[in-house]
Design a protein around this motif. Structure first.
Motif, PDB file in Angstrom:
ATOM      1  N   LYS A  36       0.836  -1.208   0.000  1.00 53.98           N
ATOM      2  CA  LYS A  36       0.000   0.000   0.000  1.00 53.98           C
ATOM      3  C   LYS A  36       0.871   1.258   0.000  1.00 53.98           C
ATOM      4  CE  LYS A  36      -3.938  -1.909   2.551  1.00 53.98           C
ATOM      5  NZ  LYS A  36      -4.759  -1.737   3.768  1.00 53.98           N
ATOM      6  N   ILE A  37       1.961   1.240   0.774  1.00 55.26           N
ATOM      7  CA  ILE A  37       2.874   2.384   0.839  1.00 55.26           C
ATOM      8  C   ILE A  37       3.503   2.620  -0.527  1.00 55.26           C
ATOM      9  CG2 ILE A  37       5.061   3.208   1.799  1.00 55.26           C
ATOM     10  CD1 ILE A  37       4.236   1.698   4.428  1.00 55.26           C
ATOM     11  N   TRP A  75      -5.097   3.783  11.432  1.00 57.20           N
ATOM     12  CA  TRP A  75      -6.101   2.736  11.567  1.00 57.20           C
ATOM     13  C   TRP A  75      -7.413   3.239  10.984  1.00 57.20           C
ATOM     14  CZ3 TRP A  75      -5.178  -2.103  13.173  1.00 57.20           C
ATOM     15  CH2 TRP A  75      -3.987  -2.330  13.868  1.00 57.20           C
ATOM     16  N   LYS A  76      -8.001   2.440  10.107  1.00 57.79           N
ATOM     17  CA  LYS A  76      -9.306   2.756   9.526  1.00 57.79           C
ATOM     18  C   LYS A  76     -10.276   1.635   9.858  1.00 57.79           C
ATOM     19  CE  LYS A  76      -8.027   6.394   7.076  1.00 57.79           C
ATOM     20  NZ  LYS A  76      -8.540   7.704   7.220  1.00 57.79           N
ATOM     21  N   GLU A  77     -11.546   1.979   9.962  1.00 56.65           N
ATOM     22  CA  GLU A  77     -12.576   0.973  10.184  1.00 56.65           C
ATOM     23  C   GLU A  77     -13.714   1.256   9.226  1.00 56.65           C
ATOM     24  OE1 GLU A  77     -15.318  -0.677  13.854  1.00 56.65           O
ATOM     25  OE2 GLU A  77     -13.411   0.288  14.301  1.00 56.65           O
ATOM     26  N   ASN A  78     -14.141   0.230   8.491  1.00 59.00           N
ATOM     27  CA  ASN A  78     -15.218   0.429   7.529  1.00 59.00           C
ATOM     28  C   ASN A  78     -16.585   0.268   8.206  1.00 59.00           C
ATOM     29  OD1 ASN A  78     -15.813  -2.325   7.684  1.00 59.00           O
ATOM     30  ND2 ASN A  78     -14.903  -2.817   5.707  1.00 59.00           N
ATOM     31  N   TYR A  79     -17.606   0.379   7.420  1.00 58.10           N
ATOM     32  CA  TYR A  79     -18.992   0.332   7.896  1.00 58.10           C
ATOM     33  C   TYR A  79     -19.314  -0.980   8.619  1.00 58.10           C
ATOM     34  CZ  TYR A  79     -24.096   0.517   7.630  1.00 58.10           C
ATOM     35  OH  TYR A  79     -25.430   0.524   7.929  1.00 58.10           O
ATOM     36  N   PHE A  80     -18.625  -2.056   8.228  1.00 58.82           N
ATOM     37  CA  PHE A  80     -18.881  -3.377   8.807  1.00 58.82           C
ATOM     38  C   PHE A  80     -17.980  -3.679  10.001  1.00 58.82           C
ATOM     39  CE2 PHE A  80     -19.856  -3.570   4.252  1.00 58.82           C
ATOM     40  CZ  PHE A  80     -21.215  -3.844   4.330  1.00 58.82           C
ATOM     41  N   GLY A  81     -17.173  -2.700  10.431  1.00 57.39           N
ATOM     42  CA  GLY A  81     -16.295  -2.889  11.575  1.00 57.39           C
ATOM     43  C   GLY A  81     -14.980  -3.558  11.247  1.00 57.39           C
ATOM     44  N   GLU A  82     -14.700  -3.738   9.957  1.00 61.39           N
ATOM     45  CA  GLU A  82     -13.425  -4.340   9.545  1.00 61.39           C
ATOM     46  C   GLU A  82     -12.330  -3.276   9.592  1.00 61.39           C
ATOM     47  OE1 GLU A  82     -15.299  -7.484   6.337  1.00 61.39           O
ATOM     48  OE2 GLU A  82     -14.820  -5.444   5.687  1.00 61.39           O
ATOM     49  N   LYS A  83     -11.214  -3.626  10.235  1.00 62.84           N
ATOM     50  CA  LYS A  83     -10.111  -2.677  10.388  1.00 62.84           C
ATOM     51  C   LYS A  83      -9.056  -2.880   9.302  1.00 62.84           C
ATOM     52  CE  LYS A  83     -10.546  -2.017  15.331  1.00 62.84           C
ATOM     53  NZ  LYS A  83      -9.884  -2.067  16.628  1.00 62.84           N
ATOM     54  N   GLU A  86      -3.809   2.066   6.849  1.00 59.04           N
ATOM     55  CA  GLU A  86      -3.594   2.806   5.608  1.00 59.04           C
ATOM     56  C   GLU A  86      -2.470   3.822   5.779  1.00 59.04           C
ATOM     57  OE1 GLU A  86      -5.234   1.866   2.962  1.00 59.04           O
ATOM     58  OE2 GLU A  86      -6.484   0.501   4.121  1.00 59.04           O
ATOM     59  N   PRO A  87      -1.596   3.946   4.770  1.00 56.86           N
ATOM     60  CA  PRO A  87      -0.552   4.971   4.839  1.00 56.86           C
ATOM     61  C   PRO A  87      -1.145   6.360   4.618  1.00 56.86           C
ATOM     62  CG  PRO A  87      -0.457   3.837   2.738  1.00 56.86           C
ATOM     63  CD  PRO A  87      -1.516   3.152   3.550  1.00 56.86           C
TER      64      PRO A  87
END
Length: 129
Positions: A36-37, A75-83, A86-87
């Motif tokens: 990702k980086i 740290w990011k968390e989506n609508y479904f709570g999945e972490k 992300e750079p």
């Protein structure tokens, strides 16, 4: 973390960092974060070279440059709570201070110059992105 004067910095080698990162974040593999980086860095320079100078960076077969990219991991968390991790770009510097890089990688400039001027990527610590 050297933005504060007299900050107590812990300097560790990248191999040690990766091991500690994966121990502390067992659900996340460093190679995925690193990919990702690298994608982010590539997109930065692709975007910066889309326009002609002076608005963009010009392409020149006779020229080489070195940049430093400062980033943080968020740290990011989506609508479904999945972490996910992300750079996030902090800044990009042209011709950065390489003192610490040389301290931890004595062949730093040899590796960089081999990649930039000789297109030699074998046996270097340089990753082509």
């Amino acid at each position: 973390m050297n933005y504060k004067e007299n900050a107590n910095l812990k300097q560790i080698h990248h191999d040690e960092f990766i091991k500690l990162f994966e121990e502390q974040n067992s659900d996340f593999k460093w190679d995925i974060i690193q990919k990702k980086i690298f994608t982010m860095i590539r997109q930065i320079f692709e975007g910066a070279s889309q326009e002609l100078p002076p608005k963009g960076i010009a392409h020149n077969y006779q020229s080489r440059a070195m940049y430093a990219v400062d980033l943080m991991l968020d740290w990011k968390e989506n609508y479904f709570g999945e972490k996910s991790i992300e750079p996030m770009l902090c800044e990009v510097n042209f011709m950065p201070d390489c003192t610490r890089a040389c301290k931890y990688q004595p062949n730093f400039f040899n590796d960089v110059f081999n990649a930039l001027f000789l297109d030699s990527w074998e046996s270097t610590n340089v990753t082509k992105i």
